[in-house]
Design an enzyme around this catalytic site. Structure first.
Site, PDB file in Angstrom:
ATOM      1  N   ASP A 258      38.671 -21.511 -45.709  1.00  3.02           N
ATOM      2  CA  ASP A 258      38.076 -22.809 -45.551  1.00  3.02           C
ATOM      3  C   ASP A 258      39.144 -23.459 -46.784  1.00  3.02           C
ATOM      4  OD1 ASP A 258      35.712 -24.029 -45.459  1.00  3.02           O
ATOM      5  OD2 ASP A 258      34.942 -22.877 -46.558  1.00  3.02           O
TER       6      ASP A 258
ATOM      7  N   GLU B 299      41.580 -31.193 -40.011  1.00  2.94           N
ATOM      8  CA  GLU B 299      40.134 -32.382 -40.119  1.00  2.94           C
ATOM      9  C   GLU B 299      41.247 -33.488 -39.999  1.00  2.94           C
ATOM     10  OE1 GLU B 299      37.537 -31.027 -43.273  1.00  2.94           O
ATOM     11  OE2 GLU B 299      37.497 -33.049 -44.017  1.00  2.94           O
TER      12      GLU B 299
ATOM     13  N   GLY C  10      27.055 -29.282 -49.819  1.00  2.35           N
ATOM     14  CA  GLY C  10      26.285 -28.874 -51.361  1.00  2.35           C
ATOM     15  C   GLY C  10      25.146 -29.628 -50.422  1.00  2.35           C
TER      16      GLY C  10
ATOM     17  N   ASP D 185      43.476 -28.235 -44.430  1.00  2.00           N
ATOM     18  CA  ASP D 185      42.138 -29.394 -44.864  1.00  2.00           C
ATOM     19  C   ASP D 185      43.640 -30.580 -45.681  1.00  2.00           C
ATOM     20  OD1 ASP D 185      40.632 -31.366 -45.185  1.00  2.00           O
ATOM     21  OD2 ASP D 185      39.766 -30.438 -46.316  1.00  2.00           O
TER      22      ASP D 185
HETATM   23  P1  13P Z   1      27.965 -26.727 -46.645  1.00  2.00           P
HETATM   24  O1  13P Z   1      27.870 -27.703 -47.861  1.00  2.00           O
HETATM   25  O2  13P Z   1      26.700 -27.892 -46.797  1.00  2.00           O
HETATM   26  O3  13P Z   1      26.599 -25.309 -46.455  1.00  2.00           O
HETATM   27  O4  13P Z   1      28.805 -26.757 -45.846  1.00  2.00           O
HETATM   28  C1  13P Z   1      29.853 -25.518 -46.177  1.00  2.00           C
HETATM   29  C2  13P Z   1      31.518 -25.758 -45.537  1.00  2.00           C
HETATM   30  O5  13P Z   1      30.643 -26.904 -44.575  1.00  2.00           O
HETATM   31  C3  13P Z   1      32.064 -25.009 -46.220  1.00  2.00           C
HETATM   32  O6  13P Z   1      33.512 -25.243 -45.415  1.00  2.00           O
HETATM   33  O1  G3H Z   2      33.232 -26.211 -48.582  1.00  2.93           O
HETATM   34  C1  G3H Z   2      33.117 -25.723 -49.618  1.00  2.93           C
HETATM   35  C2  G3H Z   2      32.620 -24.508 -49.509  1.00  2.93           C
HETATM   36  O2  G3H Z   2      31.291 -24.611 -49.624  1.00  2.93           O
HETATM   37  C3  G3H Z   2      33.370 -23.748 -50.913  1.00  2.93           C
HETATM   38  O3  G3H Z   2      32.909 -23.968 -51.997  1.00  2.93           O
HETATM   39  O4  G3H Z   2      35.083 -24.058 -52.857  1.00  2.93           O
HETATM   40  O5  G3H Z   2      33.336 -24.136 -54.363  1.00  2.93           O
HETATM   41  O6  G3H Z   2      33.766 -22.223 -52.835  1.00  2.93           O
HETATM   42  P1  G3H Z   2      33.661 -23.557 -53.411  1.00  2.93           P
HETATM   43 ZN    ZN Z   3      33.995 -27.348 -45.550  1.00  2.00          ZN
END
Ligand code: 13P
Ligand code: G3H
Ligand code: ZN
Length: 318
Positions: free
Chosen positions: A82, A141, A188, A111
């Site tokens: 991610d 993205e 968030g 990203d």
């Molecule tokens: P949320 O903070 O809305 O759960 O989004 C998570 C996200 O996009 C992780 O890439």
């Molecule tokens: O988009 C971000 C995700 O919620 C992951 O969050 O970087 O704190 O693990 P993090």
């Molecule tokens: Zn995200």
């Protein structure tokens, strides 16, 4: 069954007008809660790992835990990086992608949204060329996901959203497999101001869908910030007033359109935290992590089941 890519999942989700849940994982309880829910619902699944998760738990621990979940559930599970490369220079970003591709992930996100279009294309293409060579798929993205409440005026707000005029060139020149877009969601638990009417730019999603028929779109920042858990946190010593997410009916609408992957992290954090806070209120004398993490895992499992059945429509689609 080994880990799978998201290619087949997205094809079926697009045609079936539902979305795959992409849930962030950081430890064993989170992985178990999510995968047990998906198993009971017979749902395909994406488990995603951020740079922060890799730092916290280490790549190899997460890899082995996810492999254990595959063995335990027999489900098609895609393991995804991610926000790969976020906050890094372009060589470091590529190296993070390479490390996850080489390290067994079946999908990665590069990203490059903070770069210019030209730089984002160059970086994304470099990652796509490498990942595809190893059978790994890539999400990229276009647009910026900062909350719409941060925008000062309408033209600034518009500048953050994905520009449909750029998507064909971006996808064509990079060869990317899916695209995360900015239509008003944000990361968030504080996505809108109190009193502000939640709004997503479905017109932008529709325009992109029209330009790229059949192409899978990804929605980040898609937690609905379940009020029940926010209340439970605030009633048990927490302080997160004004936490507001994306209304579920908007997520259902997105899932029925070109959105094939819906990212959820904050809701998992809220469910676990609510359960743990309540547990300690009710049992101030307990200190065995297993006894407060077990109900937290159960709460998370219940939340994921609700998402799979009532929001994503992915139940029974594995
Ligand atoms: P949320 O903070 O809305 O759960 O989004 C998570 C996200 O996009 C992780 O890439
Ligand atoms: O988009 C971000 C995700 O919620 C992951 O969050 O970087 O704190 O693990 P993090
Ligand atoms: Zn995200």
């Amino acid at each position: 069954m080994p880990l799978v890519t998201s290619t087949e999942m997205f094809k079926k989700a697009y045609e079936g007008k539902y979305a795959i849940g992409a849930f962030n994982v950081n430890n064993m309880e989170i992985i178990q809660g999510i995968t047990e829910a998906a198993k009971e619902e017979g749902a395909p699944l994406i488990l995603q790992v951020s740079a922060g998760a890799r730092k916290y738990a280490k790549h190899t621990y997460l890899m082995k835990l996810v492999e254990a979940a595959v063995e335990d559930t027999g489900l098609p599970i895609c393991l995804h990086l991610d926000h790969g490369g976020a906050g890094l220079d372009r060589d470091a970003a590529f190296n993070e992608i390479k490390s996850c591709v080489d390290g067994g992930f079946t999908s990665v996100m590069i990203d490059g949204s903070h770069y210019s279009l030209k730089e984002n294309i160059e970086l994304t293409k470099r990652c796509v060329d490498y990942a595809h060579g190893k059978g790994v798929v890539v999400e990229a993205e276009l647009g910026k996901l900062s909350g719409i409440e941060d925008a000062v005026n309408v033209s600034e707000e518009d500048a953050q959203f994905t520009n449909p005029a750029e998507v064909e060139e971006f996808v064509g020149r990079t060869g990317v497999d899916s695209l995360a877009i900015a239509i008003g969601t944000s990361h968030g638990a504080f996505k809108f101001k109190p009193g502000q009417k939640p709004r997503l730019r479905f017109d932008i999603l529709e325009a992109i869908q029209g330009l790229l028929p059949g192409f899978p779109i990804v929605l980040h920042g898609a937690s609905s910030v379940v009020q029940e858990y926010v209340d439970m946190i605030n009633e048990n010593g927490g302080r997160i007033p004004d936490a507001i997410g994306i209304p579920e009916e908007m997520l259902r609408k997105a899932a029925s359109m070109a959105v094939c992957k819906i990212n959820i992290d904050s809701d998992l954090r809220l469910a676990m935290t609510a359960s743990i806070r309540k547990y300690f209120t009710d049992h101030p004398d307990h200190f065995d992590p297993r006894v407060y993490l077990a109900p937290a895992r159960t709460a998370l499992k219940g939340l994921v089941k609700h998402k799979l059945v009532s929001v994503l429509g992915a139940s029974g689609k594995a």
